[in-house]
Design a protein around this motif. Structure first.
Motif, PDB file in Angstrom:
ATOM      1  N   PRO A  71      48.555  30.243  31.216  1.00 45.74           N
ATOM      2  CA  PRO A  71      47.342  30.570  31.973  1.00 45.74           C
ATOM      3  C   PRO A  71      46.655  29.356  32.594  1.00 45.74           C
ATOM      4  CG  PRO A  71      46.978  30.820  29.610  1.00 45.74           C
ATOM      5  CD  PRO A  71      48.428  30.580  29.790  1.00 45.74           C
ATOM      6  N   SER A  72      46.955  28.167  32.091  1.00 44.23           N
ATOM      7  CA  SER A  72      46.366  26.967  32.708  1.00 44.23           C
ATOM      8  C   SER A  72      47.064  26.618  34.019  1.00 44.23           C
ATOM      9  CB  SER A  72      46.450  25.783  31.747  1.00 44.23           C
ATOM     10  OG  SER A  72      47.796  25.431  31.490  1.00 44.23           O
ATOM     11  N   THR A  73      48.300  27.063  34.173  1.00 42.10           N
ATOM     12  CA  THR A  73      49.049  26.817  35.413  1.00 42.10           C
ATOM     13  C   THR A  73      48.784  27.902  36.447  1.00 42.10           C
ATOM     14  OG1 THR A  73      50.799  25.694  34.178  1.00 42.10           O
ATOM     15  CG2 THR A  73      51.353  26.487  36.387  1.00 42.10           C
ATOM     16  N   TYR A  74      48.745  29.159  35.977  1.00 39.83           N
ATOM     17  CA  TYR A  74      48.543  30.288  36.885  1.00 39.83           C
ATOM     18  C   TYR A  74      47.192  30.922  36.571  1.00 39.83           C
ATOM     19  CZ  TYR A  74      53.549  29.590  37.383  1.00 39.83           C
ATOM     20  OH  TYR A  74      54.786  29.043  37.599  1.00 39.83           O
ATOM     21  N   THR A  76      45.225  32.636  38.844  1.00 44.26           N
ATOM     22  CA  THR A  76      45.038  33.886  39.577  1.00 44.26           C
ATOM     23  C   THR A  76      46.287  34.740  39.390  1.00 44.26           C
ATOM     24  OG1 THR A  76      43.653  32.801  41.254  1.00 44.26           O
ATOM     25  CG2 THR A  76      44.610  34.948  41.817  1.00 44.26           C
ATOM     26  N   ILE A  77      46.083  35.950  38.879  1.00 52.33           N
ATOM     27  CA  ILE A  77      47.224  36.810  38.575  1.00 52.33           C
ATOM     28  C   ILE A  77      47.226  38.021  39.501  1.00 52.33           C
ATOM     29  CG2 ILE A  77      48.407  38.146  36.799  1.00 52.33           C
ATOM     30  CD1 ILE A  77      48.345  35.128  36.301  1.00 52.33           C
ATOM     31  N   ASN A  78      48.092  37.992  40.484  1.00 55.18           N
ATOM     32  CA  ASN A  78      48.401  39.157  41.314  1.00 55.18           C
ATOM     33  C   ASN A  78      49.723  38.862  42.021  1.00 55.18           C
ATOM     34  OD1 ASN A  78      47.804  37.734  43.822  1.00 55.18           O
ATOM     35  ND2 ASN A  78      45.639  37.980  43.269  1.00 55.18           N
ATOM     36  N   THR A  79      50.263  39.862  42.673  1.00 50.96           N
ATOM     37  CA  THR A  79      51.576  39.709  43.290  1.00 50.96           C
ATOM     38  C   THR A  79      51.567  38.641  44.369  1.00 50.96           C
ATOM     39  OG1 THR A  79      51.970  42.059  42.879  1.00 50.96           O
ATOM     40  CG2 THR A  79      53.459  40.957  44.408  1.00 50.96           C
ATOM     41  N   SER A  80      50.499  38.588  45.135  1.00 52.03           N
ATOM     42  CA  SER A  80      50.431  37.623  46.227  1.00 52.03           C
ATOM     43  C   SER A  80      50.378  36.184  45.705  1.00 52.03           C
ATOM     44  CB  SER A  80      49.206  37.909  47.103  1.00 52.03           C
ATOM     45  OG  SER A  80      49.094  36.942  48.126  1.00 52.03           O
ATOM     46  N   ALA A  81      49.537  35.942  44.690  1.00 48.00           N
ATOM     47  CA  ALA A  81      49.386  34.576  44.180  1.00 48.00           C
ATOM     48  C   ALA A  81      50.643  34.080  43.482  1.00 48.00           C
ATOM     49  CB  ALA A  81      48.201  34.524  43.215  1.00 48.00           C
ATOM     50  N   LEU A  82      51.421  34.998  42.898  1.00 55.76           N
ATOM     51  CA  LEU A  82      52.624  34.611  42.152  1.00 55.76           C
ATOM     52  C   LEU A  82      53.905  34.808  42.945  1.00 55.76           C
ATOM     53  CD1 LEU A  82      51.760  36.133  38.651  1.00 55.76           C
ATOM     54  CD2 LEU A  82      51.504  33.763  39.395  1.00 55.76           C
ATOM     55  N   ASN A  83      53.794  35.147  44.227  1.00 55.29           N
ATOM     56  CA  ASN A  83      54.977  35.435  45.032  1.00 55.29           C
ATOM     57  C   ASN A  83      55.956  34.253  45.008  1.00 55.29           C
ATOM     58  OD1 ASN A  83      56.379  37.203  46.991  1.00 55.29           O
ATOM     59  ND2 ASN A  83      56.037  35.487  48.391  1.00 55.29           N
ATOM     60  N   GLY A  84      57.218  34.533  44.658  1.00 52.39           N
ATOM     61  CA  GLY A  84      58.239  33.495  44.609  1.00 52.39           C
ATOM     62  C   GLY A  84      58.349  32.775  43.284  1.00 52.39           C
ATOM     63  N   LYS A  85      57.406  33.002  42.361  1.00 51.67           N
ATOM     64  CA  LYS A  85      57.447  32.356  41.050  1.00 51.67           C
ATOM     65  C   LYS A  85      58.415  33.111  40.130  1.00 51.67           C
ATOM     66  CE  LYS A  85      54.244  29.539  42.435  1.00 51.67           C
ATOM     67  NZ  LYS A  85      54.596  28.148  42.808  1.00 51.67           N
ATOM     68  N   THR A  86      59.094  32.381  39.251  1.00 44.93           N
ATOM     69  CA  THR A  86      60.113  32.945  38.376  1.00 44.93           C
ATOM     70  C   THR A  86      59.733  32.758  36.919  1.00 44.93           C
ATOM     71  OG1 THR A  86      61.824  32.511  40.036  1.00 44.93           O
ATOM     72  CG2 THR A  86      62.572  32.884  37.782  1.00 44.93           C
ATOM     73  N   PHE A  87      59.967  33.801  36.106  1.00 46.21           N
ATOM     74  CA  PHE A  87      59.577  33.775  34.690  1.00 46.21           C
ATOM     75  C   PHE A  87      60.708  34.347  33.830  1.00 46.21           C
ATOM     76  CE2 PHE A  87      55.790  34.193  37.271  1.00 46.21           C
ATOM     77  CZ  PHE A  87      54.924  33.246  36.732  1.00 46.21           C
ATOM     78  N   ASP A  88      60.802  33.851  32.598  1.00 50.00           N
ATOM     79  CA  ASP A  88      61.777  34.369  31.635  1.00 50.00           C
ATOM     80  C   ASP A  88      61.385  35.775  31.186  1.00 50.00           C
ATOM     81  OD1 ASP A  88      63.369  32.085  31.591  1.00 50.00           O
ATOM     82  OD2 ASP A  88      62.140  31.121  30.061  1.00 50.00           O
ATOM     83  N   ILE A  89      62.348  36.671  31.122  1.00 49.07           N
ATOM     84  CA  ILE A  89      62.105  38.041  30.684  1.00 49.07           C
ATOM     85  C   ILE A  89      62.139  38.101  29.163  1.00 49.07           C
ATOM     86  CG2 ILE A  89      63.001  40.407  30.704  1.00 49.07           C
ATOM     87  CD1 ILE A  89      64.134  39.843  33.488  1.00 49.07           C
ATOM     88  N   LEU A  90      61.069  38.598  28.562  1.00 51.82           N
ATOM     89  CA  LEU A  90      61.041  38.814  27.118  1.00 51.82           C
ATOM     90  C   LEU A  90      61.570  40.195  26.762  1.00 51.82           C
ATOM     91  CD1 LEU A  90      57.567  37.279  26.171  1.00 51.82           C
ATOM     92  CD2 LEU A  90      59.822  36.208  26.091  1.00 51.82           C
ATOM     93  N   THR A  91      61.161  41.181  27.511  1.00 51.29           N
ATOM     94  CA  THR A  91      61.678  42.539  27.310  1.00 51.29           C
ATOM     95  C   THR A  91      61.517  43.311  28.612  1.00 51.29           C
ATOM     96  OG1 THR A  91      61.570  44.506  25.905  1.00 51.29           O
ATOM     97  CG2 THR A  91      59.478  43.526  26.518  1.00 51.29           C
ATOM     98  N   THR A  92      62.341  44.318  28.766  1.00 49.85           N
ATOM     99  CA  THR A  92      62.276  45.147  29.959  1.00 49.85           C
ATOM    100  C   THR A  92      62.729  46.550  29.600  1.00 49.85           C
ATOM    101  OG1 THR A  92      63.006  45.363  32.268  1.00 49.85           O
ATOM    102  CG2 THR A  92      64.619  44.525  30.684  1.00 49.85           C
TER     103      THR A  92
END
Length: 468
Positions: A71-74, A76-92
């Protein structure tokens, strides 16, 4: 938007893009708290287009992904602000019905903050016209609660997952089972809860060199078979080598150089368990992480074996293994279904003349019923002899563990003094394999009933971490 999973998911990482919905959760204890707590995250779906439900043609298209984030890096949380960012999947997983779906439990210690993203998207490969030509609707709320104290035991967590889930009836050999298709859990004819199917989330870190820092570098990854009488049963995630079930030359008639199918004195039992350190060959080497010679092949044959890196690592792990009584009842025909062999193993089977009917110890092997019930019975309708069917092998998570090559099972043949059950590399189960044959060994054991989970969700990328 309809999204192509090949474009957004790679190597268990997801890239945020237009067409997704993204929200976040952060959790920590109040500074005044003096006890640890644990976090539970639920998805509660109250509105769902009928196309996404089990009766629709787009079943499974509406998906969620849980990831962690900083949360210190990101900020603002929404699709536009995080567009192109990649994250490890914990569960799906997929949302296929209204109701509550638990997607995460985690221990929440004092002075720590947990932060997660929840991402929703529609898989274009699964979506069809029945969800609407221009738009669709669903309403899912995120419910995050923190409870004081320790997490429930692992056995309780798995049981609660199954009990709370919507069930799907599956019939095999005229027995109707209740399947929890969300968590790949089912209840067998003995009321044990088991994981089934091609790839259930039943991964767990075990046999760790450092339980305070559980990871793939400090632990082995084992798999959970299920919950049996309040205890969790595990199988090692891979074999420890190929050894004889038993190959002693007793010089007594037909037992002469084929071994003896009595697990209470079998050489493989002595290799896996404590108390046989005085044996000149194989005794307790796996249990004590030793090296030397082990029995493999006909007529007392041996080979070098080294368990210094793959044996039970330390006294902490040894203390987690529950001593259990295993039934040794056998049978002489592999043309049986899972429910039939389960009853034969426990109560209705037979033993060869004079053989013991049970054994008490620490480490054993899987039963034929463990292997049988690990298959998805909604897809695999065969008896055990015909488990070489490609649909059965591809929908049985235990196949690659028990039988990447030939693999031993615990049950002896009741019709012969020298045969034991095993699984061939094809997936077919046999009852009449000579005990002296060097086949694959995948240790099986029970955890003590009091163990809880401090982290992890059971996926291959985020295995359960037990609280020790």
């Amino acid at each position: 938007l309809l999204l192509d999973e090949n474009q957004i998911i790679n190597n268990n990482r997801i890239t945020i893009t237009s067409g997704m919905v993204v929200t976040n959760i952060t959790a920590k204890l109040k500074s005044s708290c003096t006890l640890d707590g644990y976090l539970t995250i639920n998805l509660k779906t109250t509105t769902l287009n009928s196309g996404f439900t089990s009766s629709g043609n787009s079943t499974g298209a509406l998906k969620y992904v849980l990831t962690s984030y900083d949360p210190s890096t990101y900020t603002t949380i929404n699709t536009s602000a995080l567009n192109g960012k990649t994250f490890d999947i914990l569960t799906t997983g997929s949302i296929t019905s209204t109701g509550t779906l638990k997607i995460k439990e985690a221990q929440l210690s004092k002075d720590t903050t947990l932060a997660y993203l929840v991402i929703f998207y529609i898989d274009g490969d699964k979506a069809n016209n029945d969800i609407g030509s221009n738009s669709t609707n669903f309403k899912t709320s995120i419910e995050a609660t923190v409870t004081q104290g320790e997490l429930p035991t692992l056995a309780t967590q798995i049981t609660n997952l199954y009990n709370a889930a919507t069930k799907t009836p599956v019939t095999n050999n005229s027995i109707t089972y209740q399947y929890d298709t969300t968590h790949s859990l089912m209840k067998d004819v003995g009321n044990n809860i088991r994981y089934y199917g091609a790839s259930p989330n039943n991964y767990i870190y075990f046999n760790c060199s450092d339980y305070s820092n559980q990871s793939s570098s400090t632990c082995e990854t084992w798999r959970i078979i299920g919950v049996f009488k309040g205890k969790v049963k595990l199988i090692r995630g891979s074999q420890i080598g190929t050894y004889s079930w038993d190959n002693k030359n007793t010089s007594t008639g037909a037992e002469d150089n084929h071994g003896k199918n009595d697990w209470t004195e079998a050489r493989l039992m002595k290799l896996l368990n404590p108390g046989y350190e005085s044996e000149t060959t194989g005794g307790s080497l796996y249990y004590n992480s030793g090296s030397g010679n082990c029995y493999a092949g006909q007529n007392n044959a041996t080979k070098a074996c080294d368990f210094t890196s793959i044996g039970i690592k330390n006294d902490k792990t040894r203390g987690l293994i529950s001593e259990e009584t295993y039934s040794l009842l056998g049978w002489y025909n592999e043309n049986v279904y899972s429910d039939q062999i389960y009853e034969l193993e426990r109560s209705a089977g037979e033993v060869y003349s004079g053989r013991p009917t049970e054994w008490t110890g620490k480490i054993a092997l899987a039963y034929p019923s463990d292997y049988g019930y690990a298959a998805d019975l909604s897809k695999c309708g065969q008896n055990l002899y015909n488990y070489n069917d490609s649909t059965c092998t591809s929908n049985n998570w235990m196949k690659t563990i028990i039988a990447p090559n030939y693999g031993w099972l615990l049950t002896p043949s009741s019709g012969n003094e020298r045969y034991a059950w095993n699984v061939y590399s094809s997936g077919r189960v046999y009852y009449n394999s000579y005990a002296y044959v060097a086949s694959g060994v995948a240790p099986v054991l029970y955890l003590g009933s009091e163990l809880s989970v401090k982290a992890g969700i059971g996926s291959s990328s985020d295995p359960y971490q037990i609280s020790v």
